[in-house]
Design a protein around this motif. Structure first.
Motif, PDB file in Angstrom:
ATOM      1  N   LYS A 207       0.840  -1.200   0.000  1.00  0.00           N
ATOM      2  CA  LYS A 207       0.000   0.000   0.000  1.00  0.00           C
ATOM      3  C   LYS A 207       0.877   1.254   0.000  1.00  0.00           C
ATOM      4  CE  LYS A 207      -3.890  -2.095   2.516  1.00  0.00           C
ATOM      5  NZ  LYS A 207      -4.658  -2.075   3.789  1.00  0.00           N
ATOM      6  N   GLU A 208       1.941   1.240   0.821  1.00  0.00           N
ATOM      7  CA  GLU A 208       2.844   2.388   0.873  1.00  0.00           C
ATOM      8  C   GLU A 208       3.570   2.566  -0.453  1.00  0.00           C
ATOM      9  OE1 GLU A 208       5.389   2.104   4.251  1.00  0.00           O
ATOM     10  OE2 GLU A 208       3.737   1.976   5.679  1.00  0.00           O
ATOM     11  N   ALA A 209       3.925   1.453  -1.099  1.00  0.00           N
ATOM     12  CA  ALA A 209       4.599   1.540  -2.396  1.00  0.00           C
ATOM     13  C   ALA A 209       3.673   2.140  -3.452  1.00  0.00           C
ATOM     14  CB  ALA A 209       5.064   0.156  -2.831  1.00  0.00           C
ATOM     15  N   SER A 210       2.417   1.709  -3.461  1.00  0.00           N
ATOM     16  CA  SER A 210       1.470   2.228  -4.460  1.00  0.00           C
ATOM     17  C   SER A 210       1.163   3.701  -4.245  1.00  0.00           C
ATOM     18  CB  SER A 210       0.179   1.409  -4.423  1.00  0.00           C
ATOM     19  OG  SER A 210      -0.472   1.557  -3.179  1.00  0.00           O
ATOM     20  N   ALA A 211       1.368   4.175  -2.991  1.00  0.00           N
ATOM     21  CA  ALA A 211       1.147   5.587  -2.695  1.00  0.00           C
ATOM     22  C   ALA A 211       2.396   6.429  -2.956  1.00  0.00           C
ATOM     23  CB  ALA A 211       0.711   5.748  -1.243  1.00  0.00           C
ATOM     24  N   GLY A 212       3.457   5.809  -3.485  1.00  0.00           N
ATOM     25  CA  GLY A 212       4.672   6.555  -3.830  1.00  0.00           C
ATOM     26  C   GLY A 212       5.642   6.739  -2.685  1.00  0.00           C
ATOM     27  N   GLY A 213       5.505   5.965  -1.598  1.00  0.00           N
ATOM     28  CA  GLY A 213       6.443   6.067  -0.484  1.00  0.00           C
ATOM     29  C   GLY A 213       7.778   5.418  -0.794  1.00  0.00           C
ATOM     30  N   ASP A 214       8.649   5.405   0.199  1.00  0.00           N
ATOM     31  CA  ASP A 214       9.991   4.854  -0.003  1.00  0.00           C
ATOM     32  C   ASP A 214       9.944   3.372  -0.354  1.00  0.00           C
ATOM     33  OD1 ASP A 214      12.773   5.342  -0.106  1.00  0.00           O
ATOM     34  OD2 ASP A 214      13.041   4.464   1.883  1.00  0.00           O
ATOM     35  N   ALA A 215       8.883   2.676   0.053  1.00  0.00           N
ATOM     36  CA  ALA A 215       8.736   1.260  -0.277  1.00  0.00           C
ATOM     37  C   ALA A 215       8.620   1.021  -1.775  1.00  0.00           C
ATOM     38  CB  ALA A 215       7.517   0.681   0.432  1.00  0.00           C
ATOM     39  N   ALA A 216       8.331   2.068  -2.555  1.00  0.00           N
ATOM     40  CA  ALA A 216       8.250   1.923  -4.007  1.00  0.00           C
ATOM     41  C   ALA A 216       9.606   1.661  -4.637  1.00  0.00           C
ATOM     42  CB  ALA A 216       7.627   3.185  -4.620  1.00  0.00           C
ATOM     43  N   HIS A 217      10.679   1.788  -3.859  1.00  0.00           N
ATOM     44  CA  HIS A 217      12.026   1.662  -4.414  1.00  0.00           C
ATOM     45  C   HIS A 217      12.731   0.391  -3.954  1.00  0.00           C
ATOM     46  CE1 HIS A 217      11.583   5.782  -5.836  1.00  0.00           C
ATOM     47  NE2 HIS A 217      11.070   6.049  -4.637  1.00  0.00           N
ATOM     48  N   LEU A 218      11.956  -0.628  -3.615  1.00  0.00           N
ATOM     49  CA  LEU A 218      12.526  -1.928  -3.273  1.00  0.00           C
ATOM     50  C   LEU A 218      11.685  -3.020  -3.904  1.00  0.00           C
ATOM     51  CD1 LEU A 218      10.617  -3.435  -0.898  1.00  0.00           C
ATOM     52  CD2 LEU A 218      11.645  -1.666   0.525  1.00  0.00           C
ATOM     53  N   VAL A 219      12.249  -4.218  -3.951  1.00  0.00           N
ATOM     54  CA  VAL A 219      11.503  -5.397  -4.393  1.00  0.00           C
ATOM     55  C   VAL A 219      11.556  -6.428  -3.271  1.00  0.00           C
ATOM     56  CG1 VAL A 219      11.880  -5.060  -6.856  1.00  0.00           C
ATOM     57  CG2 VAL A 219      13.548  -6.372  -5.520  1.00  0.00           C
ATOM     58  N   LEU A 220      10.623  -7.327  -3.265  1.00  0.00           N
ATOM     59  CA  LEU A 220      10.588  -8.369  -2.246  1.00  0.00           C
ATOM     60  C   LEU A 220      11.409  -9.571  -2.690  1.00  0.00           C
ATOM     61  CD1 LEU A 220       6.832  -8.285  -1.195  1.00  0.00           C
ATOM     62  CD2 LEU A 220       8.798  -7.369   0.054  1.00  0.00           C
ATOM     63  N   GLY A 221      12.309 -10.014  -1.807  1.00  0.00           N
ATOM     64  CA  GLY A 221      13.082 -11.208  -2.110  1.00  0.00           C
ATOM     65  C   GLY A 221      12.270 -12.470  -1.923  1.00  0.00           C
ATOM     66  N   ALA A 222      11.315 -12.434  -0.993  1.00  0.00           N
ATOM     67  CA  ALA A 222      10.508 -13.624  -0.700  1.00  0.00           C
ATOM     68  C   ALA A 222       9.168 -13.217  -0.142  1.00  0.00           C
ATOM     69  CB  ALA A 222      11.236 -14.528   0.288  1.00  0.00           C
ATOM     70  N   VAL A 223       8.203 -14.090  -0.303  1.00  0.00           N
ATOM     71  CA  VAL A 223       6.886 -13.940   0.313  1.00  0.00           C
ATOM     72  C   VAL A 223       6.578 -15.249   1.034  1.00  0.00           C
ATOM     73  CG1 VAL A 223       6.022 -12.261  -1.353  1.00  0.00           C
ATOM     74  CG2 VAL A 223       5.741 -14.708  -1.804  1.00  0.00           C
ATOM     75  N   PRO A 224       5.663 -15.232   2.015  1.00  0.00           N
ATOM     76  CA  PRO A 224       5.416 -16.457   2.779  1.00  0.00           C
ATOM     77  C   PRO A 224       4.681 -17.527   1.980  1.00  0.00           C
ATOM     78  CG  PRO A 224       3.920 -14.720   3.463  1.00  0.00           C
ATOM     79  CD  PRO A 224       4.896 -14.091   2.526  1.00  0.00           C
ATOM     80  N   ALA A 225       5.142 -18.758   2.123  1.00  0.00           N
ATOM     81  CA  ALA A 225       4.446 -19.888   1.520  1.00  0.00           C
ATOM     82  C   ALA A 225       3.117 -20.099   2.248  1.00  0.00           C
ATOM     83  CB  ALA A 225       5.304 -21.145   1.612  1.00  0.00           C
ATOM     84  N   PRO A 226       2.124 -20.615   1.555  1.00  0.00           N
ATOM     85  CA  PRO A 226       0.813 -20.816   2.199  1.00  0.00           C
ATOM     86  C   PRO A 226       0.907 -21.798   3.372  1.00  0.00           C
ATOM     87  CG  PRO A 226       0.659 -21.048  -0.193  1.00  0.00           C
ATOM     88  CD  PRO A 226       2.107 -21.005   0.134  1.00  0.00           C
ATOM     89  N   LEU A 227       0.058 -21.577   4.369  1.00  0.00           N
ATOM     90  CA  LEU A 227      -0.078 -22.523   5.469  1.00  0.00           C
ATOM     91  C   LEU A 227      -1.179 -23.527   5.121  1.00  0.00           C
ATOM     92  CD1 LEU A 227       0.079 -20.339   8.725  1.00  0.00           C
ATOM     93  CD2 LEU A 227       1.832 -21.864   7.817  1.00  0.00           C
ATOM     94  N   HIS A 228      -0.903 -24.796   5.350  1.00  0.00           N
ATOM     95  CA  HIS A 228      -1.862 -25.831   4.979  1.00  0.00           C
ATOM     96  C   HIS A 228      -2.513 -26.501   6.185  1.00  0.00           C
ATOM     97  CE1 HIS A 228      -0.572 -25.450   0.837  1.00  0.00           C
ATOM     98  NE2 HIS A 228       0.694 -25.624   1.215  1.00  0.00           N
ATOM     99  N   ARG A 229      -2.207 -26.006   7.393  1.00  0.00           N
ATOM    100  CA  ARG A 229      -2.788 -26.572   8.593  1.00  0.00           C
ATOM    101  C   ARG A 229      -3.747 -25.565   9.226  1.00  0.00           C
ATOM    102  NH1 ARG A 229      -0.607 -30.943  11.195  1.00  0.00           N
ATOM    103  NH2 ARG A 229      -1.596 -30.175  13.099  1.00  0.00           N
ATOM    104  N   PRO A 230      -4.789 -26.042   9.885  1.00  0.00           N
ATOM    105  CA  PRO A 230      -5.626 -25.110  10.659  1.00  0.00           C
ATOM    106  C   PRO A 230      -4.845 -24.596  11.858  1.00  0.00           C
ATOM    107  CG  PRO A 230      -6.262 -27.375  11.097  1.00  0.00           C
ATOM    108  CD  PRO A 230      -5.268 -27.430   9.970  1.00  0.00           C
TER     109      PRO A 230
END
Length: 452
Positions: A207-230
């Motif tokens: 959200k901060e990246a889409s609003a033009g904040g400093d987060a717009a100048h980085l990329v994500l190296g990883a995102v969390p894998a889905p959880l398959h357990r309750p």
């Protein structure tokens, strides 16, 4: 998906830093990721020198520890290897609360630690740099990253609370083991919390990246894998306490690691022991009576979890002596004779393992002692962090008054907690005005019925 670099940066106000001076007519070349000690080091080659983007694989976040690790690794050649070290922080920025802060340190010239921005870093590299949330710093994913790579799918595992010891211990336990049930629950609960936390932070970062904040100048190296357990169901208190009783009596290094985890997670709230208590039999007759029943602990075995905790509080492992309280079932540390502190350390219990009712309460040398009808002497139960006290109008005295009120009705009642029912005014008044003394059961019952 990665975040997209937007506007050109305004430049760093610290004009003497390498990041503010570096010129990038062409994008920097990403060379490799290597591991130096407990750090993942991603090396970028620019026309002005190499930049190290460093990700701690432990809870360390400052540049000083990383600088020392790289200095030890490269020796006097550090400055020729890197012009600047940059470390993304676990903490976030004040203005943009989900954008990680950046600390930098030059290897020559301006060698003081300074803050910079992702926008400034992107200007120097000619492209956005990757950020790896601390829950997602997987070695294989870090070493396999390259510019333009999609974010790796990594099971969320907070570097500050690694669960490997929990799962290893549980995997070796027999079916129906309370210790295994406790460890599996904790491991799954930590992973669940890590997944939810980092997923929320990534959503806000985007959200901060889409609003033009400093987060717009980085990329994500990883995102969390889905959880398959309750979501895991917490074991009952009886199972939790039985599991920890088993673990804290063990002597192997895996049990020590699991215990260390518990101490950092919830201070061992479900252990049968409470706070570490200091005792001095030389100056307290009640403590002297208690010390007479102590026996020597085995010297030919590694320490149990509880014994090791006491040893860590000692002065000299080679001279301090481990003892055992056969009544309470707890270890005791007799510290070296010339220590400036109290002579002995032991644990209070969270519950007294007896059915004999409270006969007297003895207040002596700063400690509270319960004697039961069968003549047994016990340290008053305490929770870690919620100690009892007397002779003053404070939290410790309120806690003791709550405890005594409960023990008069049920000797096996748990140690008092902050959210317990308020103590009877009469008991609190009695104990806050007390010096070293002994009260009978009848005196305590009479006191709690008084309103002033």
């Amino acid at each position: 998906m990665g975040l997209i670099t937007q506007n050109a940066p305004e430049g760093d106000s610290t004009s003497q830093t390498w990041l503010s001076r570096a010129k990038t007519p062409v994008p920097a070349s990403f060379l490799h990721t290597e591991f130096v000690g407990t750090f993942a080091v991603q090396t970028w080659e620019t026309d002005s020198g190499n930049l190290a983007l460093i990700y701690p694989l432990t809870a360390t976040s400052g540049t000083t520890t990383a600088y020392r690790a790289l200095r030890q690794h490269h020796g006097e050649n550090l400055a020729s290897q890197y012009a600047c070290l940059v470390i993304p922080q676990i903490r976030t920025q004040v203005i943009h609360p989900y954008t990680p802060s950046l600390l930098a340190r030059d290897t020559t010239g301006h060698t003081e630690e300074y803050e910079t921005s992702w926008q400034q870093l992107a200007l120097v590299l000619g492209q956005p740099a990757p950020y790896w949330f601390h829950q997602l710093r997987d070695r294989d994913a870090l070493s396999g990253w390259y510019p333009g790579a999609p974010p790796a799918l990594v099971p969320a595992a907070d570097i500050a609370t690694p669960v490997a010891a929990l799962t290893e211990l549980a995997a070796d336990e027999p079916a129906g083991s309370p210790a295994a049930e406790v460890c599996w629950y904790l491991a799954r609960d930590v992973r669940r919390r890590g997944h939810r936390g980092v997923s929320h932070d990534i959503d806000e970062l985007r959200k901060e990246a889409s609003a033009g904040g400093d987060a717009a100048h980085l990329v994500l190296g990883a995102v969390p894998a889905p959880l398959h357990r309750p979501d895991p169901e917490e074991p009952s208190e009886m199972i939790r306490r039985a599991g920890w009783l088993t673990i804290t009596e063990r002597r192997d290094v895996l049990a020590h690691r699991v215990a260390d985890f518990a101490q950092s997670w919830n201070a061992g709230a479900d252990w049968h022991t409470g706070d570490v208590t200091e005792l001095d039999p030389d100056t307290c007759s009640t403590a002297r009576e208690w010390a007479a029943r102590l026996t020597h602990a085995p010297r030919d075995q590694p320490p149990t979890v509880l014994e090791k905790r006491l040893l860590d509080n000692g002065n000299d492992p080679e001279r301090d002596v481990l003892l055992h309280d056969p009544v309470a079932g707890t270890p005791v540390l007799h510290r070296q004779p010339d220590t400036p502190h109290a002579d002995m350390l032991t644990f209070s219990l969270q519950r007294l393992p007896t059915r004999s009712q409270l006969a007297t309460l003895t207040l002596s040398n700063g400690n509270a002692w319960v004697r039961t009808d069968d003549g047994t002497l016990w340290l008053a139960p305490e929770r870690d962090g919620y100690g009892v006290g007397y002779g003053y109008s404070g939290t410790g005295c309120l806690t003791l008054a709550r405890l005594v009120d409960a023990l008069l009705d049920d000797i096996s009642a748990p140690a008092a907690a902050p959210d317990d029912t308020p103590a009877p005014r009469g008991l609190f008044t009695l104990l806050q005005k007390s010096d070293d003394t002994t009260y009978t059961r009848a005196q305590l019952i009479a006191a709690r019925t008084r309103t002033a």
